[in-house]
Design a protein around this motif. Structure first.
Motif, mmCIF file in Angstrom:
data_model
loop_
_atom_site.group_PDB
_atom_site.id
_atom_site.type_symbol
_atom_site.label_atom_id
_atom_site.label_comp_id
_atom_site.label_asym_id
_atom_site.label_seq_id
_atom_site.Cartn_x
_atom_site.Cartn_y
_atom_site.Cartn_z
ATOM 1 N N PHE A 1 -18.762 20.707 -7.614
ATOM 2 C CA PHE A 1 -18.731 20.094 -9.123
ATOM 3 C C PHE A 1 -17.308 19.629 -9.489
ATOM 4 C CE2 PHE A 1 -18.565 20.531 -13.708
ATOM 5 C CZ PHE A 1 -19.920 19.740 -13.930
ATOM 6 N N THR A 2 -16.508 20.877 -9.177
ATOM 7 C CA THR A 2 -15.008 20.739 -9.495
ATOM 8 C C THR A 2 -14.544 19.522 -8.684
ATOM 9 O OG1 THR A 2 -14.322 22.602 -8.048
ATOM 10 C CG2 THR A 2 -14.821 23.067 -10.562
ATOM 11 N N LYS A 3 -14.477 19.272 -7.483
ATOM 12 C CA LYS A 3 -14.164 18.384 -6.567
ATOM 13 C C LYS A 3 -14.437 16.782 -7.137
ATOM 14 C CE LYS A 3 -11.995 16.500 -3.289
ATOM 15 N NZ LYS A 3 -10.675 16.482 -3.119
ATOM 16 N N VAL A 4 -15.704 16.766 -7.682
ATOM 17 C CA VAL A 4 -15.925 15.403 -8.323
ATOM 18 C C VAL A 4 -15.134 15.393 -9.531
ATOM 19 C CG1 VAL A 4 -17.539 13.940 -9.050
ATOM 20 C CG2 VAL A 4 -18.117 15.172 -7.205
ATOM 21 N N LEU A 5 -15.202 16.153 -10.369
ATOM 22 C CA LEU A 5 -14.348 15.852 -11.594
ATOM 23 C C LEU A 5 -13.105 15.966 -11.347
ATOM 24 C CD1 LEU A 5 -16.909 16.916 -13.096
ATOM 25 C CD2 LEU A 5 -15.527 18.414 -14.616
ATOM 26 N N SER A 6 -12.371 16.523 -10.391
ATOM 27 C CA SER A 6 -10.721 16.348 -10.178
ATOM 28 C C SER A 6 -10.440 14.868 -9.755
ATOM 29 C CB SER A 6 -10.576 17.465 -9.087
ATOM 30 O OG SER A 6 -11.034 17.202 -7.749
ATOM 31 N N VAL A 7 -11.434 14.180 -9.026
ATOM 32 C CA VAL A 7 -11.016 12.792 -8.565
ATOM 33 C C VAL A 7 -11.540 11.837 -9.487
ATOM 34 C CG1 VAL A 7 -11.536 11.037 -7.033
ATOM 35 C CG2 VAL A 7 -11.511 13.493 -6.112
ATOM 36 N N ASN A 8 -12.675 12.007 -10.092
ATOM 37 C CA ASN A 8 -13.356 11.136 -11.185
ATOM 38 C C ASN A 8 -12.620 11.162 -12.593
ATOM 39 O OD1 ASN A 8 -14.833 10.479 -9.003
ATOM 40 N ND2 ASN A 8 -16.717 10.897 -9.821
ATOM 41 N N LEU A 9 -12.461 12.300 -13.143
ATOM 42 C CA LEU A 9 -11.723 12.551 -14.313
ATOM 43 C C LEU A 9 -10.561 12.900 -14.393
ATOM 44 C CD1 LEU A 9 -12.582 12.600 -17.436
ATOM 45 C CD2 LEU A 9 -13.539 14.868 -17.002
ATOM 46 N N VAL A 10 -10.159 13.873 -13.723
ATOM 47 C CA VAL A 10 -8.753 14.542 -13.719
ATOM 48 C C VAL A 10 -7.815 13.208 -13.120
ATOM 49 C CG1 VAL A 10 -7.301 16.452 -13.202
ATOM 50 C CG2 VAL A 10 -9.572 16.824 -13.737
ATOM 51 N N GLY A 11 -8.236 12.954 -12.317
ATOM 52 C CA GLY A 11 -7.335 11.821 -11.696
ATOM 53 C C GLY A 11 -7.103 10.615 -12.547
ATOM 54 N N PRO A 12 -7.658 10.008 -13.153
ATOM 55 C CA PRO A 12 -7.532 8.934 -14.181
ATOM 56 C C PRO A 12 -6.661 9.587 -15.516
ATOM 57 C CG PRO A 12 -9.792 8.644 -13.651
ATOM 58 C CD PRO A 12 -9.425 9.937 -12.916
ATOM 59 N N PHE A 13 -6.985 10.968 -15.995
ATOM 60 C CA PHE A 13 -6.001 11.218 -16.699
ATOM 61 C C PHE A 13 -4.678 11.449 -16.238
ATOM 62 C CE2 PHE A 13 -4.035 15.461 -17.804
ATOM 63 C CZ PHE A 13 -3.891 15.257 -19.037
ATOM 64 N N PHE B 1 0.930 -1.289 0.094
ATOM 65 C CA PHE B 1 0.094 0.061 -0.045
ATOM 66 C C PHE B 1 0.659 1.208 0.094
ATOM 67 C CE2 PHE B 1 -2.185 3.521 2.190
ATOM 68 C CZ PHE B 1 -3.346 3.592 1.096
ATOM 69 N N MET B 2 0.492 2.347 -0.716
ATOM 70 C CA MET B 2 0.952 3.592 -0.851
ATOM 71 C C MET B 2 -0.131 4.577 -0.948
ATOM 72 S SD MET B 2 4.235 2.850 -3.699
ATOM 73 C CE MET B 2 4.693 4.485 -3.260
ATOM 74 N N ALA B 3 -0.096 5.506 0.059
ATOM 75 C CA ALA B 3 -1.048 6.422 0.263
ATOM 76 C C ALA B 3 -0.830 7.535 -0.852
ATOM 77 C CB ALA B 3 -0.965 7.342 1.417
ATOM 78 N N CYS B 4 -1.851 7.914 -1.780
ATOM 79 C CA CYS B 4 -1.683 8.855 -2.903
ATOM 80 C C CYS B 4 -2.984 9.494 -3.206
ATOM 81 C CB CYS B 4 -1.383 8.078 -4.031
ATOM 82 S SG CYS B 4 -1.113 9.035 -5.589
ATOM 83 N N ASP B 5 -2.920 10.849 -3.388
ATOM 84 C CA ASP B 5 -3.944 11.738 -3.846
ATOM 85 C C ASP B 5 -3.852 11.762 -5.411
ATOM 86 O OD1 ASP B 5 -5.776 13.648 -4.706
ATOM 87 O OD2 ASP B 5 -5.166 15.102 -3.324
ATOM 88 N N THR B 6 -4.530 10.867 -5.998
ATOM 89 C CA THR B 6 -4.496 10.790 -7.477
ATOM 90 C C THR B 6 -4.777 12.090 -8.380
ATOM 91 O OG1 THR B 6 -6.880 9.811 -7.645
ATOM 92 C CG2 THR B 6 -4.968 8.255 -7.438
ATOM 93 N N ALA B 7 -5.334 13.151 -7.761
ATOM 94 C CA ALA B 7 -5.734 14.360 -8.144
ATOM 95 C C ALA B 7 -4.438 15.150 -8.198
ATOM 96 C CB ALA B 7 -6.928 14.807 -7.647
ATOM 97 N N ASP B 8 -3.465 14.715 -7.616
ATOM 98 C CA ASP B 8 -2.336 15.700 -7.548
ATOM 99 C C ASP B 8 -1.419 15.038 -8.345
ATOM 100 O OD1 ASP B 8 -0.779 17.682 -5.649
ATOM 101 O OD2 ASP B 8 0.483 16.054 -5.890
ATOM 102 N N VAL C 1 -5.289 0.409 -12.747
ATOM 103 C CA VAL C 1 -6.641 0.605 -12.621
ATOM 104 C C VAL C 1 -7.127 1.745 -11.977
ATOM 105 C CG1 VAL C 1 -8.831 -0.576 -11.777
ATOM 106 C CG2 VAL C 1 -7.014 -1.905 -12.743
ATOM 107 N N CYS C 2 -7.746 2.808 -12.461
ATOM 108 C CA CYS C 2 -8.242 3.844 -11.900
ATOM 109 C C CYS C 2 -9.471 3.506 -11.207
ATOM 110 C CB CYS C 2 -8.276 5.066 -13.112
ATOM 111 S SG CYS C 2 -6.576 5.348 -13.577
ATOM 112 N N SER C 3 -9.613 3.258 -10.041
ATOM 113 C CA SER C 3 -10.853 3.055 -9.615
ATOM 114 C C SER C 3 -11.300 4.225 -8.386
ATOM 115 C CB SER C 3 -10.744 1.707 -8.800
ATOM 116 O OG SER C 3 -12.099 1.318 -8.106
ATOM 117 N N ALA C 4 -10.366 5.078 -8.289
ATOM 118 C CA ALA C 4 -10.724 6.024 -6.937
ATOM 119 C C ALA C 4 -11.768 7.027 -7.692
ATOM 120 C CB ALA C 4 -9.512 7.071 -6.788
ATOM 121 N N GLY C 5 -12.946 7.220 -6.783
ATOM 122 C CA GLY C 5 -13.972 7.909 -7.263
ATOM 123 C C GLY C 5 -14.977 8.548 -6.051
ATOM 124 N N ILE C 6 -15.549 9.639 -6.156
ATOM 125 C CA ILE C 6 -16.324 10.061 -5.187
ATOM 126 C C ILE C 6 -17.820 10.674 -5.872
ATOM 127 C CG2 ILE C 6 -14.614 10.749 -3.886
ATOM 128 C CD1 ILE C 6 -14.964 13.795 -4.644
#
Length: 258
Positions: free
Chosen positions: A107-119, A58-65, A87-92
């Motif tokens: 709105f932007t928080k959800v997009l940052s995790v669900n869309l920007v994160g996988p990018f 396990f490695m802690a990570c903010d995938t939106a950063d 696998v990009c499974s992190a989502g809110i």
């Protein structure tokens, strides 16, 4: 399906679908690096996988950063090996209101995790796959919400709709490098997020639009992820596979028994 010797990163792996995928990949022989913001739980789940005989870290990570993700991917390559699977499974989800009552922050928080994160994750992994010549696979966790709108989930549905297109453009860019990019679109699935968000009337409403008449278990979605990671799906790319219990095939609602 064997994933022996493969190195996999799974985001959002401390619970729900991400955890089920991490467990399945480890059981199939992969070395799984689990990431999440829930560090304590993530460490516990990685230990449980190791105790069961699998390989997990396990490695802690903010995938939106982006900087954090770059450090994660570099560490994995250095200490575990070249990355074969991501696998990009992190989502809110921040539902409950129509778009005109939704704050820009939510709105932007959800997009940052669900869309920007996988990018961000996809970009970091893809560049290293290209550099190392790995012909791997990147898998996003989308939703039937990518094509079925929900009045009170404007950010979530928008993020998943964008994720479906991101999957396609990533697949086109990576095809020449032998890397496949696909997504899974679950229908109603039991997870900590859905259990916290749904009351019985909401559950009944969703089942009225689900021909199989039940929610999926996270392990069922993990089975699709195992398929997309394996050579059995070697000619599939740019697709979203909907594990939805028949939801998208249904025009009206499920007929009630006589």
């Amino acid at each position: 399906m064997s994933l022996d010797g493969k190195v996999a990163i799974v985001t959002g792996a401390a619970g729900g679908i991400g955890l089920a995928i991490a467990r399945r990949y480890a059981r199939d022989g992969a070395r799984v690096v689990m990431t999440d913001l829930q560090a304590e739980r993530g460490e516990q789940e990685a230990l449980a996988i190791r105790t069961a005989g699998g390989w997990a870290r396990f490695m802690a990570c903010d995938t939106a950063d982006e900087a954090t993700v770059e450090t994660l991917v570099e560490t994995v390559e250095t200490e575990v090996g070249p990355i074969d699977l991501a696998v990009c499974s992190a989502g809110i989800s921040k539902g409950g209101q129509p778009f005109y009552d939704t704050t820009l922050e939510d709105f932007t928080k959800v997009l940052s995790v669900n869309l920007v994160g996988p990018f961000i994750v996809g970009k970091a992994v893809a560049r290293r796959m290209i550099a190392s010549g790995v012909k791997g696979a990147i898998i996003h966790i989308s939703s039937v919400g990518a094509v079925l709108g929900v009045e009170t989930s404007p950010a979530y549905c928008t993020s998943k709709g964008g994720l479906s297109m991101l999957t396609k453009v990533m697949a086109l860019a990576m095809a020449r490098h032998g890397v496949r990019v696909n997504a899974i679109g679950p229908g109603p699935t039991w997870s900590p997020m859905t259990e916290a968000a749904l009351d019985q009337p909401a559950i009944d409403m969703m089942l009225s639009r689900t021909p199989l008449g039940r929610f999926a278990e996270a392990d069922e979605v993990a089975g699709v992820a195992a398929f997309l990671a394996s050579e059995d799906s070697s000619y599939i790319t740019g697709q979203t596979l909907y594990a939805d219990g028949g939801r998208l095939a249904l025009n009206y609602v499920v007929s009630k028994p006589a």
